[in-house]
Scaffold this active site. Structure first.
Site, PDB file in Angstrom:
ATOM      1  N   ARG A   1     -15.770   7.928  -0.694  1.00 53.93           N
ATOM      2  CA  ARG A   1     -15.387   6.641  -1.308  1.00 53.93           C
ATOM      3  C   ARG A   1     -16.338   5.516  -0.896  1.00 53.93           C
ATOM      4  O   ARG A   1     -16.453   4.502  -1.568  1.00 53.93           O
ATOM      5  CB  ARG A   1     -13.950   6.268  -0.924  1.00 53.93           C
ATOM      6  CG  ARG A   1     -12.906   7.132  -1.589  1.00 53.93           C
ATOM      7  CD  ARG A   1     -11.503   6.780  -1.137  1.00 53.93           C
ATOM      8  NE  ARG A   1     -11.306   7.011   0.286  1.00 53.93           N
ATOM      9  CZ  ARG A   1     -10.179   6.761   0.945  1.00 53.93           C
ATOM     10  NH1 ARG A   1      -9.141   6.257   0.296  1.00 53.93           N
ATOM     11  NH2 ARG A   1     -10.070   6.991   2.233  1.00 53.93           N
TER      12      ARG A   1
ATOM     13  N   ASP B   1       0.827  -1.207   0.000  1.00 61.98           N
ATOM     14  CA  ASP B   1       0.000   0.000   0.000  1.00 61.98           C
ATOM     15  C   ASP B   1       0.864   1.260   0.000  1.00 61.98           C
ATOM     16  O   ASP B   1       1.872   1.335   0.702  1.00 61.98           O
ATOM     17  CB  ASP B   1      -0.866  -0.030   1.271  1.00 61.98           C
ATOM     18  CG  ASP B   1      -1.789   1.150   1.376  1.00 61.98           C
ATOM     19  OD1 ASP B   1      -2.598   1.331   0.450  1.00 61.98           O
ATOM     20  OD2 ASP B   1      -1.700   1.895   2.366  1.00 61.98           O
TER      21      ASP B   1
ATOM     22  N   GLU C   1       1.294  -0.504  -5.083  1.00 63.96           N
ATOM     23  CA  GLU C   1       0.237   0.485  -5.307  1.00 63.96           C
ATOM     24  C   GLU C   1       0.893   1.843  -5.572  1.00 63.96           C
ATOM     25  O   GLU C   1       1.265   2.562  -4.652  1.00 63.96           O
ATOM     26  CB  GLU C   1      -0.692   0.602  -4.095  1.00 63.96           C
ATOM     27  CG  GLU C   1      -1.925   1.437  -4.439  1.00 63.96           C
ATOM     28  CD  GLU C   1      -2.346   2.478  -3.401  1.00 63.96           C
ATOM     29  OE1 GLU C   1      -3.321   3.190  -3.676  1.00 63.96           O
ATOM     30  OE2 GLU C   1      -1.696   2.597  -2.346  1.00 63.96           O
TER      31      GLU C   1
HETATM   32  C1  GLC Z   1      -4.014   3.511  -0.352  1.00 64.83           C
HETATM   33  C2  GLC Z   1      -5.388   2.915  -0.242  1.00 64.83           C
HETATM   34  C3  GLC Z   1      -6.342   3.943   0.279  1.00 64.83           C
HETATM   35  C4  GLC Z   1      -5.840   4.441   1.614  1.00 64.83           C
HETATM   36  C5  GLC Z   1      -4.380   4.903   1.549  1.00 64.83           C
HETATM   37  C6  GLC Z   1      -3.768   5.102   2.915  1.00 64.83           C
HETATM   38  O1  GLC Z   1      -3.955   4.536  -1.277  1.00 64.83           O
HETATM   39  O2  GLC Z   1      -5.798   2.418  -1.487  1.00 64.83           O
HETATM   40  O3  GLC Z   1      -7.642   3.428   0.378  1.00 64.83           O
HETATM   41  O4  GLC Z   1      -6.635   5.529   2.028  1.00 64.83           O
HETATM   42  O5  GLC Z   1      -3.571   3.957   0.892  1.00 64.83           O
HETATM   43  O6  GLC Z   1      -3.373   3.894   3.475  1.00 64.83           O
END
Ligand code: GLC
Length: 611
Positions: A492, A258, A300
Site C-alpha cells: 500500500r 475505522d 469505514e
Molecule cells: C482500516 C484502514 C487500514 C488499516 C485498518 C486497520 O481499514 O483504512 O489502512 O490497515 O483499518 O486499522
C-alpha cells in the site's frame, strides 16, 4: 446559560434511548451514570466557538448535503512534514478548491509497528515528529476560519500492543486483560478461526497472536501488534467514548470510524457487522449529538452495498452521517479495465435508488488497496467468472493484459483463495507513469484524458468527493518503500509517496502534465459547486447510450438538469440518448448542443446543462 440549556435539551432528547441501549448491552447502571457525568464534563470543556458551530449545524441539518464540500485526504508527513507545515499549506489546499481535509492517522504509534498509524498507543498524544495537540488545535482553528473542515481517524477496533492497557495486560493484570480477548490455549481461538475470515492473509495471517509474556493468545484481526478491543467490557466502551469526545473537542469536524464492522466479536460468526456493532454506533451518534452535534461520523465499511447501507441507521435512529461509496469505486476500475459500463450503470442505479439524504463519500483512490468486491452474481450473467476476472483485473492493472497502460502492484495475494487486491495511484493506473517513463506524448495525452474523465464522472455522483492528495497533480507510484524495512512488506505504500512540491510548482503551467490535470480539475470543481444539480440530494439516474463503453448520468434539482457523458474507451464514439427535450449547453466549452446524437472522443466527457 443558553449553552447549558442546549445541553439539557439534547440530553433529554436522547437519554431514554441511550440508557435503554446501554443497559441492554451492559446492564450496568453505575457505568452508565459515569458515562453521563463524563459527557457533561466534555461538554463543559468544549470551546465556545465549537459550541456555536454546533448550534449552526444543528439548525441546518443539510449543511453537508450540498455541493460545496470537496475533500482531500493526506498524510501529514508526506504532505508537509508536520501539522504546522499543513497549516502553512492551507493556501495550496484552497487553490485545490478543497475545504475538507482528512489527516491520516497522526496519534502516537510505535515506529515500524504502526500499520500506517492505525495502531494507536496513545489516543491523546500526537506523534512527536508531527507536532502536538496544541498544533492540532491551532490547525483546526485556522481551518475553521477559512471555512474548512478537518477529518481524523478514530481507530476504535484495536489498540497498539504498546498502548498502556496492552502493556499492563501483558504483565498479567486481569483488569487490562479483560479489555482484550485473551485465551490461555488454542481451543477457543481455533473455533474462531473456523468462521472468521482473514483481513491480511499474506502479511498477517490468522486472527490470534501468541503473547509469551503472559502465556496467552490475544485476538489480532489485523496485524499481530493491533490488539482487538473487547467491547463487551463497558470500561472499554466508556473510555473509548471519552477518547472520542476528547478528540472532537480539539476541533475535529468529521470522525472516521475505522474498521467499524469489526468491533463486536461472537464465537461461531464471521465477527463482522453483528447487531451489537449497530447498537454501539447508534450510541456514539447519540453521544455526539448530545456533546458535539456539529461533528459528523464517517463509517469505514469496506463491504458490499447491502452491508454498508445499514450503517446509516434509520430516519428515527440514524447511525453514521456518511459512508464510503466503496463498491462504486471498485466497479469504476473494473469499468476502466473492461470498457464495459453495464455493471457500473447498475451499481449507480442501486445507489441512486437509496434515500436521497444518505451521503456517500466518493473517491477514485484512497490510502488502502482496491479489493475486487464486485457484484459477481450480475457479472456471471454478463459472462465474467469471478476467479478469472479478478485475475484479469489484477493483470490489467499491473500492465500485463487488455491493452493496459496501468502500473501498480498486488496486495495480499492469498495463495489459498487465489485472491489479490491492488495498489497504485490514480495517475499510474491511468497510464501517466508509463507514458512519462517512455516519453510517449500521445500516450500521455490519452492518460491525462482518462484521469480527467474519471474525476469528472466521480464529481457527478451524489455525495462528497474526496481527492487523494497528489492526485490533483497526477502523482505516480512511489517505489522507494521497498528500501524501507518498516514498509517493504506492505505494498500500500506504493501509493503513499511524499508530495512532490517541485511538480506542484507547475500547476499554473498548462504545458505540463500537472498544469493540465490541475487546470481541468479546477474547472470541474467550480462547475460542481456552482451548479445546483450537483447538490447531494438531487435526483440522479443513468441513461442508456446504446454503447457499452459510454456511461451517461443525469442529475436534476429544482428545475436544473445536467447530463454527463463519459467515454471509458480508447475509441471515439457517437452515441444517441433519448433525452429529446431541447437544447443543452456544454458547461465546459459554453457551446450549444443537442443530445440526440453526440460525438464523444476517446476518454472524453461532457457536462451538458439543459437550457
Ligand atoms: C482500516 C484502514 C487500514 C488499516 C485498518 C486497520 O481499514 O483504512 O489502512 O490497515 O483499518 O486499522
Amino acid at each position: 446559560m443558553a449553552y447549558k440549556e442546549n445541553y439539557r435539551k439534547r440530553y433529554e432528547r436522547h437519554h431514554d434511548e441511550l440508557r435503554w441501549l446501554y443497559m441492554e448491552l451492559y446492564d450496568n447502571g453505575d457505568m452508565f451514570a459515569e458515562l453521563c457525568d463524563n459527557m457533561q464534563r466534555f461538554y463543559q470543556e468544549r470551546g465556545r466557538e465549537l459550541k456555536s458551530m454546533d448550534c449552526q449545524r444543528e439548525a441546518d441539518q443539510d449543511w453537508y448535503r450540498q455541493n460545496d464540500l470537496l475533500g482531500m485526504m493526506m498524510y501529514i508527513d508526506n504532505f508537509a512534514g508536520t501539522i504546522k507545515g499543513v497549516e502553512k499549506k492551507l493556501d495550496y489546499i484552497e487553490r485545490c478548491n478543497v475545504n475538507y481535509i482528512h489527516l491520516m492517522p497522526f496519534l502516537e504509534t510505535p515506529k515500524g509497528r504502526s500499520d500506517g498509524g492505525y495502531a494507536v498507543s496513545d489516543f491523546r498524544k500526537v506523534q512527536e515528529r508531527l507536532g502536538s495537540m496544541e498544533d492540532l488545535e491551532s490547525l483546526t482553528a485556522a481551518c475553521h476560519r477559512k471555512g474548512m473542515k478537518v477529518c481524523m481517524d478514530f481507530v476504535m477496533n484495536h489498540t497498539s500492543e504498546e498502548h498502556e492497557w496492552a502493556r499492563r495486560a501483558r504483565r498479567g493484570e486481569g483488569e487490562y486483560m479483560s479489555r482484550y480477548f485473551f485465551f490461555d490455549n488454542w481451543d477457543v481461538p481455533s473455533q474462531y478461526e473456523k468462521t472468521v475470515p482473514q483481513v491480511f492473509p499474506t502479511t498477517a495471517p490468522g486472527n490470534f497472536t501468541w503473547i509469551p509474556e503472559v502465556g496467552h493468545f490475544v485476538m489480532t484481526s489485523f496485524y499481530p501488534y493491533q490488539w482487538d478491543l473487547n467491547y463487551k467490557n463497558p470500561r472499554v466502551f466508556n473510555e473509548m467514548m471519552y477518547n472520542f469526545l476528547y478528540l472532537a473537542n480539539r476541533g475535529i469536524d468529521i470522525i472516521r470510524i475505522d474498521a467499524v464492522p469489526y468491533i463486536w466479536k461472537e464465537l461461531g460468526t464471521q465477527c463482522r457487522n453483528l447487531p451489537q456493532v449497530h447498537t454501539i454506533v447508534r450510541m456514539m451518534r447519540m453521544i455526539s449529538e448530545i456533546v458535539c452535534p456539529g461533528v459528523l461520523l464517517l463509517g469505514e465499511v469496506v463491504m458490499e452495498p447491502e452491508k454498508v447501507v445499514p450503517y446509516f441507521g434509520t430516519v428515527e435512529k440514524p447511525e453514521c452521517h456518511m459512508l464510503y461509496n466503496v463498491t462504486t469505486m471498485a466497479t469504476t476500475w473494473h469499468t476502466v479495465a473492461t470498457r464495459d459500463t453495464r455493471l457500473l450503470k447498475r451499481q449507480l442505479d442501486i445507489v441512486s435508488s437509496l434515500p436521497k439524504d444518505y451521503v456517500f463519500l466518493n473517491y477514485l483512490r484512497c490510502h488502502d488497496d482496491i479489493g475486487w468486491g464486485l457484484d459477481f452474481d450480475t457479472l456471471e450473467k454478463e459472462g465474467f467468472r469471478e476467479r478469472p476476472h479478478k485475475k484479469y483485473l489484477n493483470d490489467y492493472f499491473q500492465g500485463y493484459a487488455g491493452g493496459s497502460t496501468s502500473r501498480g502492484e498486488l496486495y495480499n495475494a492469498d495463495p489459498v483463495t487465489g485472491d489479490a487486491r491492488f495498489c497504485g495511484t490514480t495517475a499510474s493506473m491511468c497510464g501517466i507513469e508509463k507514458a512519462g517513463f517512455e516519453q510517449d506524448e500521445a500516450g500521455m495525452e490519452r492518460a491525462i484524458r482518462m484521469d480527467g474523465m474519471l474525476h469528472a464522472y466521480m464529481f457527478m455522483q451524489s455525495g462528497i468527493p474526496v481527492l487523494y492528495s497528489g492526485d490533483e497533480i497526477a502523482q505516480v507510484n512511489d517505489y522507494t518503500y521497498k528500501e524501507n524495512p518498516d514498509k517493504a512488506a506492505d505494498s500500500r505504500y506504493i501509493h503513499r509517496g511524499a508530495m512532490n512540491w517541485a511538480l506542484a510548482g507547475n500547476i499554473s503551467d498548462p504545458d505540463t502534465v500537472e498544469g493540465k490535470l490541475f487546470g481541468q480539475l479546477g474547472q470541474l470543481e467550480q462547475i460542481r459547486k456552482t451548479e445546483k444539480a450537483f447538490v447531494s440530494n438531487a435526483d440522479m439516474w443513468t441513461i442508456d447510450t446504446g454503447d457499452m463503453a459510454v456511461l451517461c448520468i443525469g442529475r436534476y434539482f429544482e428545475g436544473d438538469k445536467v447530463v454527463g457523458l463519459f467515454n471509458f474507451s480508447e475509441y471515439d464514439k457517437t452515441v444517441r440518448i433519448q433525452e429529446n427535450d431541447g437544447d443543452y449547453v456544454d458547461l465546459i466549452s459554453g457551446e450549444r448542443r443537442t443530445v440526440s446524437e453526440i460525438d464523444i472522443p476517446a476518454y472524453g466527457f461532457y457536462y451538458l446543462k439543459k437550457k
